[in-house]
Scaffold this active site. Sequence first.
Site, short mmCIF file in Angstrom:
data_model
loop_
_atom_site.label_atom_id
_atom_site.label_comp_id
_atom_site.label_asym_id
_atom_site.label_seq_id
_atom_site.Cartn_x
_atom_site.Cartn_y
_atom_site.Cartn_z
N ASN A 115 0.77 -1.30 -0.14
CA ASN A 115 0.16 -0.12 0.14
C ASN A 115 0.75 1.27 -0.04
OD1 ASN A 115 -1.50 2.26 1.00
ND2 ASN A 115 -3.09 1.00 1.70
N ASP A 156 -0.05 4.51 -0.15
CA ASP A 156 -0.35 5.94 -0.02
C ASP A 156 0.49 6.57 1.09
OD1 ASP A 156 -2.89 4.77 -0.81
OD2 ASP A 156 -4.00 4.30 1.09
N HIS A 157 1.25 5.94 1.96
CA HIS A 157 1.83 6.48 2.88
C HIS A 157 3.15 7.03 2.24
CE1 HIS A 157 -0.11 4.08 5.89
NE2 HIS A 157 0.11 3.20 4.77
N ARG A 205 4.12 18.16 1.66
CA ARG A 205 5.01 19.45 1.39
C ARG A 205 4.26 20.25 0.10
NH1 ARG A 205 10.45 21.49 1.36
NH2 ARG A 205 9.89 21.13 3.66
N HIS A 212 -5.37 3.93 -1.97
CA HIS A 212 -6.64 4.17 -1.53
C HIS A 212 -7.09 5.83 -1.86
CE1 HIS A 212 -9.44 4.58 2.34
NE2 HIS A 212 -10.14 4.92 1.26
N ARG A 214 -8.92 8.52 -1.48
CA ARG A 214 -10.04 9.09 -0.72
C ARG A 214 -10.71 10.04 -0.89
NH1 ARG A 214 -8.51 6.81 5.18
NH2 ARG A 214 -10.39 8.08 5.80
N ARG A 268 -6.56 13.21 0.53
CA ARG A 268 -5.45 13.62 1.37
C ARG A 268 -4.13 12.93 1.06
NH1 ARG A 268 -6.83 10.30 6.93
NH2 ARG A 268 -8.84 11.31 6.73
N HIS A 269 -4.17 11.98 0.28
CA HIS A 269 -2.81 11.44 0.15
C HIS A 269 -2.65 11.16 -1.41
CE1 HIS A 269 -4.98 7.76 1.00
NE2 HIS A 269 -4.67 7.69 2.55
N GLU A 301 -8.57 1.05 -3.52
CA GLU A 301 -9.42 0.91 -2.24
C GLU A 301 -10.33 2.13 -2.57
OE1 GLU A 301 -6.22 -1.00 0.92
OE2 GLU A 301 -6.87 1.19 0.98
N THR A 322 -6.94 6.73 9.66
CA THR A 322 -6.50 5.57 8.44
C THR A 322 -8.15 4.94 8.86
OG1 THR A 322 -5.37 3.65 8.02
CG2 THR A 322 -5.48 4.16 10.27
N THR A 323 -8.03 3.67 7.88
CA THR A 323 -9.36 3.29 7.62
C THR A 323 -9.52 2.45 9.11
OG1 THR A 323 -8.91 2.78 5.75
CG2 THR A 323 -10.55 1.83 6.40
N GLU A 344 -11.58 -8.76 2.41
CA GLU A 344 -10.07 -8.57 2.82
C GLU A 344 -10.61 -8.54 4.51
OE1 GLU A 344 -7.32 -5.53 1.28
OE2 GLU A 344 -6.75 -5.23 3.43
N HIS A 358 -4.12 -4.42 7.28
CA HIS A 358 -3.94 -3.27 8.13
C HIS A 358 -3.48 -3.74 9.51
CE1 HIS A 358 -5.99 0.64 8.86
NE2 HIS A 358 -5.62 0.47 10.20
N GLY A 359 -2.52 -2.80 9.73
CA GLY A 359 -1.67 -2.95 10.95
C GLY A 359 -0.69 -4.23 11.10
N GLY A 380 1.10 -1.47 4.35
CA GLY A 380 1.83 -0.13 3.93
C GLY A 380 2.59 0.22 5.03
N HIS A 381 2.06 0.61 6.28
CA HIS A 381 2.85 1.57 7.08
C HIS A 381 4.11 0.90 7.42
CE1 HIS A 381 3.01 4.71 9.89
NE2 HIS A 381 3.59 4.06 10.76
N1 PXP Z 1 -5.96 -2.71 3.59
C1 PXP Z 1 -6.91 -1.88 3.65
C2 PXP Z 1 -8.31 -2.13 3.21
C3 PXP Z 1 -6.48 -0.54 4.21
O1 PXP Z 1 -7.34 0.31 4.22
C4 PXP Z 1 -5.04 -0.36 4.63
C5 PXP Z 1 -4.87 0.99 5.09
O2 PXP Z 1 -4.79 2.05 4.54
C6 PXP Z 1 -4.30 -1.43 4.60
C7 PXP Z 1 -4.59 -2.70 4.24
C8 PXP Z 1 -2.82 -1.16 4.89
O3 PXP Z 1 -2.72 -0.94 6.16
P1 PXP Z 1 -1.32 -0.73 7.05
O4 PXP Z 1 -0.87 0.66 6.10
O5 PXP Z 1 -1.70 -0.46 8.38
O6 PXP Z 1 -0.42 -1.76 6.66
#
Ligand code: PXP
Length: 252
Positions: A7, A9-10, A18, A47, A49, A53-54, A74, A104-105, A155, A196-197, A218-219
């Site tokens: 992911n 997005d980050h 910036r 994603h 949104r 925002r990103h 997403e 975040t979601t 998911e 997620h996480g 992602g994160h």
């Molecule tokens: N899957 C979905 C549906 C998400 O919304 C996110 C967060 O944007 C992720 C996966 C990835 O989560 P993380 O950034 O915590 O790894």
Amino acid sequence: MLKLGVNIDHVATLREARYRGRGGGEPDPIAAARVCVEAGAHGITAHLREDRRHIVDRDVEALRATLKVRFNLELANVPSIVEFALRVKPDVVCLVPERREEVTTEGGLDVQAHMETLQRTIRRFNEGGIDVSLFIAPELKQIEASSRVGTQIIELHTGAFAEAFHVLENRESELGRLVAGARLAKSLGLRVNAGHGLNYENLPELHRVPYLEELNIGHSVISRAVFEGLGRSVKEMLALMQGYVGESGASS
Ligand code: PXP
């Protein structure tokens, strides 16, 4: 084989901090996607949104034009974003709940409460040749509802598992929910992803969950990349500063 969708997005979050509203700037999420794919990632997730925002529209278009691996977009089930996604045609869309004030979601979709509108949207994407995934908590009633609305993939939201990870009893209970959820989904003919996480510490425990096809992460990947690259970035900047003489002509 368990597949990884990164992911990105980050990366866009950092760029927008910036360059918001200026169209361009670094770091470029499309270049980041290229690096992920070269490193072996099986897919790229982004994603779009409502508040942009990103990731912004041009990122999605550029990803579609350049990616040779699976592109998972997403999005919330809102008409303007759905129309945009139908035009851009990612390989898969993952429908997520979205609240503007969240960082975040935060939760999964309440499929049970939105059966009709989800069914309509899923049908439209499928008619456009796009598979649909629903991002849901590992709750049996949501999985059953997902099967009834005709999605191809779910998911499983691993956020609660990640939060519970450091308390063994809670971790085991969250893992149990994921295992039961994956089993039920498989028995209903659904494909099962998770995300997620997830991070470098909790990922090995997830091997206990059966039938997983793809993890979207992602994160933790982007966070680790900062430290993998920070030392080298400082060295490159120092190299550019070498040989400075200034007005005095003296350098030390
Ligand atoms: N899957 C979905 C549906 C998400 O919304 C996110 C967060 O944007 C992720 C996966 C990835 O989560 P993380 O950034 O915590 O790894």
